[in-house]
Design an enzyme around this catalytic site. Structure first.
Site, PDB file in Angstrom:
ATOM      1  N   SER A 217       0.820  -1.203   0.000  1.00  0.00           N
ATOM      2  CA  SER A 217       0.000   0.000   0.000  1.00  0.00           C
ATOM      3  C   SER A 217       0.856   1.255   0.000  1.00  0.00           C
ATOM      4  CB  SER A 217      -0.971  -0.052   1.195  1.00  0.00           C
ATOM      5  OG  SER A 217      -1.952   0.937   1.086  1.00  0.00           O
TER       6      SER A 217
ATOM      7  N   ASP B 182      -2.006   6.168  -4.301  1.00  0.00           N
ATOM      8  CA  ASP B 182      -0.914   5.444  -3.651  1.00  0.00           C
ATOM      9  C   ASP B 182      -0.506   4.263  -4.532  1.00  0.00           C
ATOM     10  OD1 ASP B 182      -3.218   3.965  -3.195  1.00  0.00           O
ATOM     11  OD2 ASP B 182      -2.635   3.331  -1.193  1.00  0.00           O
TER      12      ASP B 182
ATOM     13  N   ASP C  48      -0.928   1.063  -4.654  1.00  0.00           N
ATOM     14  CA  ASP C  48      -1.883   0.017  -5.065  1.00  0.00           C
ATOM     15  C   ASP C  48      -3.236   0.589  -5.452  1.00  0.00           C
ATOM     16  OD1 ASP C  48      -2.526   0.589  -2.357  1.00  0.00           O
ATOM     17  OD2 ASP C  48      -3.462  -1.370  -2.127  1.00  0.00           O
TER      18      ASP C  48
ATOM     19  N   ASP D 128      -5.758   2.339  -4.057  1.00  0.00           N
ATOM     20  CA  ASP D 128      -7.018   2.306  -3.311  1.00  0.00           C
ATOM     21  C   ASP D 128      -7.245   3.591  -2.511  1.00  0.00           C
ATOM     22  OD1 ASP D 128      -5.210   1.920  -1.261  1.00  0.00           O
ATOM     23  OD2 ASP D 128      -6.019   0.003  -0.594  1.00  0.00           O
TER      24      ASP D 128
END
Length: 460
Positions: free
Chosen positions: A106, A250, A252, A254
């Protein structure tokens, strides 16, 4: 260096000593535990798991380890390669497979990586499932498949495009209005997979895209957490390019942050507020965010005649309460948009499409839209305690002291005052109480935090 095991997965720094970092041994052990849990939950003989990863340097190595471990257990693997967390979630439901794993840490720096685990609904595992997997990993009671029963491995491409197509099908994504608006947007994808997904989405929406750090090579040019102090480059470029606004995701994809046309922050907390304002204006319903998210979502929900509720911190808790209350939109104040009409997971592609639709329909600038929402300011601090102090007892005393305010004790203690609130949570790994406050000014938010730090110290 660190290795963090929790009910939501395993996360750690690459290299170093086994069981102290995310080494190949730990990746295999945890992937095996997930595979064993998946087999225990399913009676069917043939299981399939989708695996995707962000652009971290260690991603391919970890992905190969995880894939080979699962096939060694007799589980089929579909490797969709460079992807996003929400894309893997959508892929699990589209292909109707048994689970999913996203290889991503993340917003953590490049030294980190992690395994995010999904169920057959493409949703993060609940606490009960997480505890079972941790126990299996601890016991190392793995049973691998014999040679004729090994799982099959295959690579498949095109899932980001499939995800984008699903976003464009959403009834409230106003493609025509967005195209007519002729938006120009700068995108900072921190050299991860958002650099593939977000520009492709914008292209299909007729938005001119100026790319900044959109090469998915895993070399993050700044701290990948989308906070104000890390976003000076895009702020300057938005102004220089005379863009309508900027988009930051970010690694990833999300979490979604917006930069106004003058280079100022729209505010990570307000991404969800703006998207909810749009959705609630088109569809009557209720909302959910976690206890540490801004009160602004509650205000907007009430303005539209809906009901707002707060869950414990953590995406899985937000999703659970959204399902219970049939909320039509929700998420977390870190820029995470959860829109059930798409799927139950934080999704920056969905958030981007809804935000663009809102701006196109309102026909106002990004800055003007932000000014239309109530101003709240947050303070985040902590107080470190000695190990012998019983943190739960301290929190109990605070709840008793403020019982007239009817504190919410779902996750730590949240006390709502007339114009501000404080949320106190204990760390699961350290003798720390985290203190989140929100008020009508930064000064009063900071002062409220200091007041509770002093109050806690007086209790000790």
């Amino acid at each position: 260096m660190a290795l963090i095991k929790s009910i939501s997965g395993i996360r750690g720094t690459i290299g170093g000593v086994v069981n102290e970092n995310l080494t190949p041994v730990n990746a295999v052990k945890f992937a095996a535990a997930y595979g064993m849990w998946l087999k225990s939950e399913n009676s069917n003989q043939s299981l399939t798991v989708i695996i995707g990863r962000d652009a971290r340097i260690s991603g391919e190595m970890i992905s190969n380890l995880v894939s080979n471990t699962l096939t060694g257990l007799g589980i089929n693997v579909v490797d969709i390669g460079l992807s996003t967390t929400p894309t893997v979630e959508v892929a699990v439901t589209l292909d109707k497979v048994d689970g999913g794993i996203i290889i991503t840490a993340s917003h953590n720096p490049k030294q980190w990586n992690a395994l995010k685990l999904l169920n057959h609904k493409g949703e993060f595992l609940n606490a009960e499932a997480g505890e079972k997997i941790l126990k299996i990993a601890e016991d190392e009671n793995f049973l691998f498949a014999e040679v004729d029963d090994l799982g099959k491995y295959e690579k498949k491409d095109g899932y980001i495009e499939k995800h984008i197509d699903e976003v464009l099908k959403l009834a409230l994504v106003d493609v025509e209005a967005i195209k007519k608006a002729n938006f120009k947007v700068v995108v900072d994808a921190v050299n991860s997979t958002g650099g593939i997904a977000i520009p492709s989405l914008l292209e299909k929406l007729g938005v001119e895209c100026v790319k900044l750090y959109c090469e998915p090579n895993g070399h993050f040019p700044h701290n990948p957490e989308p906070l104000k102090e890390h976003l000076t480059d895009i702020s300057e470029l938005v102004v220089a390019e005379k863009a309508d606004f900027g988009i930051v995701v970010d690694p990833d994809v999300d979490r979604l942050a917006i930069i106004c046309e003058d280079g100022s922050m729209f505010g990570e907390e307000y991404t969800l507020v703006a998207c909810a304002d749009y959705v609630l204006g088109k569809t009557k319903g209720d909302t959910v965010s976690n206890l540490s998210s801004s009160r602004a979502l509650r205000d907007i929900t009430l303005k539209h005649g809906g009901k707002y509720q707060a869950s414990a911190v953590g995406e899985v808790n937000v999703v659970e309460l959204m399902k219970t209350t049939n909320a039509i939109i929700g998420g977390e104040g870190n820029g995470g948009i959860i829109y059930p009409a798409s799927h139950y997971g934080r999704d920056s592609l969905v958030g981007t499409a809804l935000f663009l639709s809102h701006l196109a329909n309102e026909k106002v600038s990004c800055k003007t839209l932000r000014k239309s929402y109530p101003d709240y300011y947050m303070s985040k601090s902590k107080i470190e305690l000695t190990p012998e102090i019983n943190v739960d007892k301290v929190l109990e005393k605070i709840a008793q002291k403020f019982e007239n305010e009817k504190p919410n004790c779902v996750d730590g203690i949240k006390i709502d005052f007339e114009e501000e609130w404080v949320h106190l949570r204990k760390s699961n790994t350290e003798p720390i109480i985290r203190i989140y406050t929100e008020s009508k000014s930064q000064k009063s938010a900071d002062e409220l935090a200091e007041k509770f730090i002093l109050f806690i110290k007086n209790l000790l």
